[in-house]
Design a protein around this motif. Structure first.
Motif, PDB file in Angstrom:
ATOM      1  N   ARG A  84       0.802  -1.218   0.000  1.00 41.63           N
ATOM      2  CA  ARG A  84       0.000   0.000   0.000  1.00 41.63           C
ATOM      3  C   ARG A  84       0.837   1.272   0.000  1.00 41.63           C
ATOM      4  NH1 ARG A  84      -2.833  -0.496   5.650  1.00 41.63           N
ATOM      5  NH2 ARG A  84      -4.058  -1.605   4.157  1.00 41.63           N
ATOM      6  N   THR A  85       0.300   2.284  -0.624  1.00 42.88           N
ATOM      7  CA  THR A  85       0.910   3.604  -0.619  1.00 42.88           C
ATOM      8  C   THR A  85       0.578   4.284   0.703  1.00 42.88           C
ATOM      9  OG1 THR A  85       0.691   3.772  -3.018  1.00 42.88           O
ATOM     10  CG2 THR A  85       0.990   5.823  -1.816  1.00 42.88           C
ATOM     11  N   GLY A  97       8.344   0.998  11.925  1.00 41.38           N
ATOM     12  CA  GLY A  97       8.975  -0.280  12.176  1.00 41.38           C
ATOM     13  C   GLY A  97       8.912  -1.207  10.970  1.00 41.38           C
ATOM     14  N   LYS A  98       8.198  -0.797   9.930  1.00 44.22           N
ATOM     15  CA  LYS A  98       8.081  -1.625   8.724  1.00 44.22           C
ATOM     16  C   LYS A  98       8.986  -1.085   7.621  1.00 44.22           C
ATOM     17  CE  LYS A  98       3.459  -3.213   9.730  1.00 44.22           C
ATOM     18  NZ  LYS A  98       2.054  -3.197   9.343  1.00 44.22           N
ATOM     19  N   MET A  99       9.315  -1.964   6.697  1.00 47.87           N
ATOM     20  CA  MET A  99      10.135  -1.584   5.541  1.00 47.87           C
ATOM     21  C   MET A  99       9.279  -0.791   4.557  1.00 47.87           C
ATOM     22  SD  MET A  99      13.248  -2.706   5.909  1.00 47.87           S
ATOM     23  CE  MET A  99      13.930  -2.772   4.265  1.00 47.87           C
ATOM     24  N   VAL A 100       9.828   0.324   4.062  1.00 49.97           N
ATOM     25  CA  VAL A 100       9.140   1.136   3.070  1.00 49.97           C
ATOM     26  C   VAL A 100      10.062   1.402   1.892  1.00 49.97           C
ATOM     27  CG1 VAL A 100       7.583   2.265   4.715  1.00 49.97           C
ATOM     28  CG2 VAL A 100       9.786   3.311   4.194  1.00 49.97           C
ATOM     29  N   GLY A 116      14.135   1.295   3.244  1.00 45.81           N
ATOM     30  CA  GLY A 116      14.617   1.246   4.620  1.00 45.81           C
ATOM     31  C   GLY A 116      13.468   1.071   5.585  1.00 45.81           C
ATOM     32  N   THR A 117      13.799   1.028   6.867  1.00 47.09           N
ATOM     33  CA  THR A 117      12.789   0.884   7.908  1.00 47.09           C
ATOM     34  C   THR A 117      12.269   2.258   8.302  1.00 47.09           C
ATOM     35  OG1 THR A 117      13.901  -1.092   8.728  1.00 47.09           O
ATOM     36  CG2 THR A 117      12.342  -0.028  10.219  1.00 47.09           C
ATOM     37  N   VAL A 144       5.542   6.950  -1.287  1.00 46.66           N
ATOM     38  CA  VAL A 144       6.074   6.116  -0.213  1.00 46.66           C
ATOM     39  C   VAL A 144       5.113   4.945  -0.094  1.00 46.66           C
ATOM     40  CG1 VAL A 144       6.682   5.955   2.229  1.00 46.66           C
ATOM     41  CG2 VAL A 144       7.003   8.132   1.016  1.00 46.66           C
ATOM     42  N   ARG A 145       5.660   3.736  -0.177  1.00 44.66           N
ATOM     43  CA  ARG A 145       4.806   2.549  -0.071  1.00 44.66           C
ATOM     44  C   ARG A 145       5.491   1.492   0.763  1.00 44.66           C
ATOM     45  NH1 ARG A 145       2.408   0.020  -4.170  1.00 44.66           N
ATOM     46  NH2 ARG A 145       2.073   1.917  -5.313  1.00 44.66           N
ATOM     47  N   LEU A 146       4.675   0.583   1.315  1.00 42.93           N
ATOM     48  CA  LEU A 146       5.245  -0.542   2.042  1.00 42.93           C
ATOM     49  C   LEU A 146       6.065  -1.378   1.078  1.00 42.93           C
ATOM     50  CD1 LEU A 146       2.280  -1.667   4.318  1.00 42.93           C
ATOM     51  CD2 LEU A 146       4.308  -0.369   4.975  1.00 42.93           C
ATOM     52  N   HIS A 147       7.215  -1.838   1.539  1.00 44.88           N
ATOM     53  CA  HIS A 147       8.120  -2.618   0.709  1.00 44.88           C
ATOM     54  C   HIS A 147       7.884  -4.103   0.960  1.00 44.88           C
ATOM     55  CE1 HIS A 147      11.701  -3.650  -1.550  1.00 44.88           C
ATOM     56  NE2 HIS A 147      12.097  -4.413  -0.552  1.00 44.88           N
ATOM     57  N   ILE A 148       7.781  -4.848  -0.130  1.00 50.45           N
ATOM     58  CA  ILE A 148       7.594  -6.294  -0.035  1.00 50.45           C
ATOM     59  C   ILE A 148       8.822  -6.956  -0.653  1.00 50.45           C
ATOM     60  CG2 ILE A 148       6.142  -8.240  -0.703  1.00 50.45           C
ATOM     61  CD1 ILE A 148       4.681  -6.187   1.028  1.00 50.45           C
TER      62      ILE A 148
END
Length: 150
Positions: A84-85, A97-100, A116-117, A144-148
Motif C-alpha cells: 500500500r501507498t 517499524g516496517k520496511m518502506v 529502509g525501515t 512512499v509505499r510498504l516494501h515487499i
C-alpha cells in the motif's frame, strides 16, 4: 475538483464504516481511459469481498441520491494491497517499524528509490525518518509505499 470530491466521498465512506472494524485508507478519483472512483478499505485481519460489496452498494446509493459526480465513472472498492501507498499522517505513524520504499521526483544522493525501515514521522516538518537517521521531507517524494521482499 477531484480533491474536493475525494474528500466528500471519504467523509461519506467514513460514515458508512463508522460502526465496523473497517477504516478508510484512501479515496482516489482519477481519469484513466474512463473516470474511476476508488475507495481503499482495511481492517485487522484484512478486508473481505463481502465488506467491499456492502460498502460499494451503500456508497453507490448515497452517491446517486446526492448526485455528486457529473460524469460517468467506475466505482471500485477494495483493499489497498500488501504494498500500500502511505499518504496520510496516520499511515506514517501506524506503519513505523516496517520496511518502506521511497520514490523521489529527482535523485537524492544519486538514487531515485530508497528502501529502509520507517522509524519516525514528524508532523510539523512533514518528514519521515528511515533507519533512524535519514530524514526525508515528503514534498520531495513521488511515493512512499510498504516494501515487499519477494
Amino acid at each position: 475538483m477531484a480533491k474536493q470530491l475525494e474528500e466528500a466521498v471519504e467523509a461519506i465512506v467514513e460514515d458508512i464504516v463508522r460502526d465496523s472494524a473497517m477504516e478508510v485508507v484512501d479515496v482516489e478519483y482519477v481519469k484513466e481511459r474512463d473516470w474511476y472512483l476508488r475507495v481503499y478499505l482495511d481492517k485487522e485481519g484484512g478486508i473481505e469481498i463481502d465488506d467491499c460489496q456492502r460498502v460499494s452498494e451503500e456508497l453507490e446509493k448515497i452517491l446517486d441520491e446526492k448526485d455528486l459526480l457529473n460524469e460517468a465513472y467506475i466505482l471500485e472498492v477494495s483493499s489497498p494491497g500488501l504494498d500500500r501507498t502511505l499518504k496520510k499522517a496516520r499511515d506514517f505513524e501506524r506503519e513505523q517499524g516496517k520496511m518502506v520504499e521511497v520514490t523521489f521526483y529527482a535523485p537524492v544522493d544519486g538514487e531515485k528509490i530508497w528502501v529502509g525501515t520507517l522509524t519516525g514521522y514528524d508532523r510539523e516538518k512533514n518528514a519521515i525518518v528511515l533507519d533512524g537517521e535519514r530524514e526525508i521531507f515528503l514534498e520531495k517524494t513521488a511515493q512512499v509505499r510498504l516494501h515487499i521482499d519477494f
